[in-house]
Write an enzyme that holds these catalytic residues in place. Structure first.
Site, PDB file in Angstrom:
ATOM      1  N   LYS A 233      21.541  37.484 -17.521  1.00 24.73           N
ATOM      2  CA  LYS A 233      22.217  36.661 -18.542  1.00 24.73           C
ATOM      3  C   LYS A 233      22.243  37.358 -19.894  1.00 24.73           C
ATOM      4  O   LYS A 233      23.171  37.167 -20.688  1.00 24.73           O
ATOM      5  CB  LYS A 233      21.562  35.284 -18.630  1.00 24.73           C
ATOM      6  CG  LYS A 233      20.085  35.272 -19.039  1.00 24.73           C
ATOM      7  CD  LYS A 233      19.857  35.184 -20.525  1.00 24.73           C
ATOM      8  CE  LYS A 233      18.389  35.221 -20.876  1.00 24.73           C
ATOM      9  NZ  LYS A 233      18.160  35.123 -22.335  1.00 24.73           N
TER      10      LYS A 233
ATOM     11  N   GLY B 177       6.336  34.311 -27.810  1.00 24.57           N
ATOM     12  CA  GLY B 177       4.931  34.067 -27.515  1.00 24.57           C
ATOM     13  C   GLY B 177       4.312  33.092 -28.500  1.00 24.57           C
ATOM     14  O   GLY B 177       3.553  32.188 -28.115  1.00 24.57           O
TER      15      GLY B 177
ATOM     16  N   VAL C 171      14.039  42.605 -30.831  1.00 23.12           N
ATOM     17  CA  VAL C 171      14.441  43.150 -29.541  1.00 23.12           C
ATOM     18  C   VAL C 171      15.598  42.338 -28.972  1.00 23.12           C
ATOM     19  O   VAL C 171      15.594  41.112 -29.004  1.00 23.12           O
ATOM     20  CB  VAL C 171      13.259  43.134 -28.547  1.00 23.12           C
ATOM     21  CG1 VAL C 171      13.715  43.549 -27.153  1.00 23.12           C
ATOM     22  CG2 VAL C 171      12.151  44.057 -29.036  1.00 23.12           C
TER      23      VAL C 171
ATOM     24  N   GLY D 174       0.577  38.386 -26.797  1.00 26.90           N
ATOM     25  CA  GLY D 174       1.813  38.820 -27.430  1.00 26.90           C
ATOM     26  C   GLY D 174       2.247  37.820 -28.476  1.00 26.90           C
ATOM     27  O   GLY D 174       2.496  36.652 -28.162  1.00 26.90           O
ATOM     28  N   ALA D 175       2.333  38.273 -29.735  1.00 23.48           N
ATOM     29  CA  ALA D 175       2.596  37.358 -30.847  1.00 23.48           C
ATOM     30  C   ALA D 175       3.950  37.601 -31.486  1.00 23.48           C
ATOM     31  O   ALA D 175       4.102  37.563 -32.704  1.00 23.48           O
ATOM     32  CB  ALA D 175       1.490  37.472 -31.898  1.00 23.48           C
TER      33      ALA D 175
ATOM     34  N   LYS E  58      12.079  38.918 -19.787  1.00 21.29           N
ATOM     35  CA  LYS E  58      13.301  38.827 -18.989  1.00 21.29           C
ATOM     36  C   LYS E  58      13.965  40.195 -18.962  1.00 21.29           C
ATOM     37  O   LYS E  58      14.356  40.717 -19.999  1.00 21.29           O
ATOM     38  CB  LYS E  58      14.247  37.790 -19.589  1.00 21.29           C
ATOM     39  CG  LYS E  58      13.668  36.381 -19.685  1.00 21.29           C
ATOM     40  CD  LYS E  58      14.613  35.432 -20.398  1.00 21.29           C
ATOM     41  CE  LYS E  58      14.038  34.017 -20.490  1.00 21.29           C
ATOM     42  NZ  LYS E  58      14.951  33.089 -21.178  1.00 21.29           N
TER      43      LYS E  58
END
Length: 344
Positions: A191, A12, A290, A7-8, A103
């Site tokens: 959180k 990541g 995101v 995952g870039a 998360k």
């Protein structure tokens, strides 16, 4: 040590850059054109412009399978929660220890009444994998630029913690160990939701300071919200089987403080934009990245409701994201709750 980061995105890439200062690292992206650009520029200009790749960092494209990473010593899954199930399916049968960085709670699968934490997804998809979570207060830009950071790795498997520490501990990064996988995951998920709420309060205060009429919560309200949010997070975690002490550590209070107050926080930014009158869709579209809290708020609430856990701040955030309540009304609703014992 050979490490594969799958995952870039920004996080990541930041972890790959840090690890490549001392180890051989391969950074995987699903998009061939993205891989070509990173290899040519020796940088991930899409997500971390201006940060050069170390010499020991190489790039690969495609969806990594167990065969592709069989010779690595540690796998770091840097996909979002929504992509975790599919990536784990490709790694079935792998004997390489792995940690995920995502998360949140997974969106509810067909026929389910609530979403799952990452370790629960793993248990469904590939229970044989030796895995854990790496979490804590960390902005990708600061890690990539070698600014001091402390993280926690949690797993029931000692080898996972050992490999993660060997791969990442040192220089400007400290990595602590934990065996409370559930607690670390719950802290990292909740959180983000609380950061949206804090951003809303800060946004209302900023509007008032700029001369707009309306409610001005202030710093007292922010401190109260964060403290009660930590209690809310702890209630859910303990009910799921976590150790309450975990939420006073890096993945609980530490990550909450960073995400709820830091200017680099995407979730806090969503709250600020909601306070300005944007819809949730408009706020997310304006970010270009995101914001996990937007996607997992409903699943956090669904899990809490299924367990009978009271999470009033999370409930208000879901109502805000759904457009069912205005930011000012949400703030007043929370302040108007009945008095109770602080530790009840």
């Amino acid at each position: 040590m050979k490490i594969a980061v799958l995952g870039a995105g920004a996080w990541g890439t930041a972890v790959a850059i840090h690890a490549a200062q001392h180890h051989e690292v391969t950074l995987w992206t699903r998009q061939p054109e993205h891989a070509q650009a990173m290899q040519a520029e020796r940088s991930n200009t899409r997500y971390l412009p201006g940060v050069a790749f170390p010499q020991a960092l190489s790039v690969a494209s495609g969806i990594a399978t167990a065969a592709d990473v069989a010779d690595d010593d540690l796998l770091v899954l840097a996909v979002p929660v929504a992509g975790l199930r599919g990536q784990l399916e490709q790694l079935r049968g792998s004997a390489v220890p792995l940690v995920w960085l995502c998360k949140g709670f997974e969106a509810m699968q067909p026929g389910a009444s609530f979403g799952l934490l990452p370790h629960e997804v793993k248990q469904q998809v590939a229970p044989e994998l030796i895995a854990g979570v790496l979490s804590g207060p960390s902005f990708a830009q600061e890690v990539a630029r070698s600014q001091p950071t402390a993280l926690v790795v949690a797993s029931p498997h000692a080898v996972v913690c050992e490999r993660a520490v060997q791969a990442l501990h040192g220089g400007t990064m400290r990595v602590y160990r934990s065996d409370d996988l559930i607690g670390v995951e719950v802290g990292g998920a909740v959180k983000n939701v609380l950061a949206i709420a804090t951003g809303v309060l800060d946004g209302l205060s900023q509007r008032a300071a700029q001369g707009a009429e309306g409610f001005a919560p202030g710093l007292n309200a922010r401190a109260a919200l964060m403290t009660r949010g930590l209690a809310e997070m702890t209630r859910l975690g303990v009910r799921l089987g976590a150790d309450g002490a975990t939420f006073m550590g890096l993945s609980g209070m530490g990550d909450l403080v960073l995400t709820a107050t830091g200017d680099l926080s995407r979730n806090r930014k969503v709250g600020l934009l909601l306070a300005q009158g944007m819809t949730a869709d408009q706020a997310v579209d304006s970010l270009g990245h995101v914001a996990e809290g937007v996607y997992c708020a409903r699943t956090v609430l669904a899990r809490a409701d299924a367990l009978g856990v009271d999470m009033p701040i999370t409930r208000c955030v879901v109502a805000l994201l759904d457009g069912a309540i205005a930011p000012v009304d949400a703030a007043r609703l929370l302040l108007g709750r009945d008095a109770k014992n602080e530790h009840a």
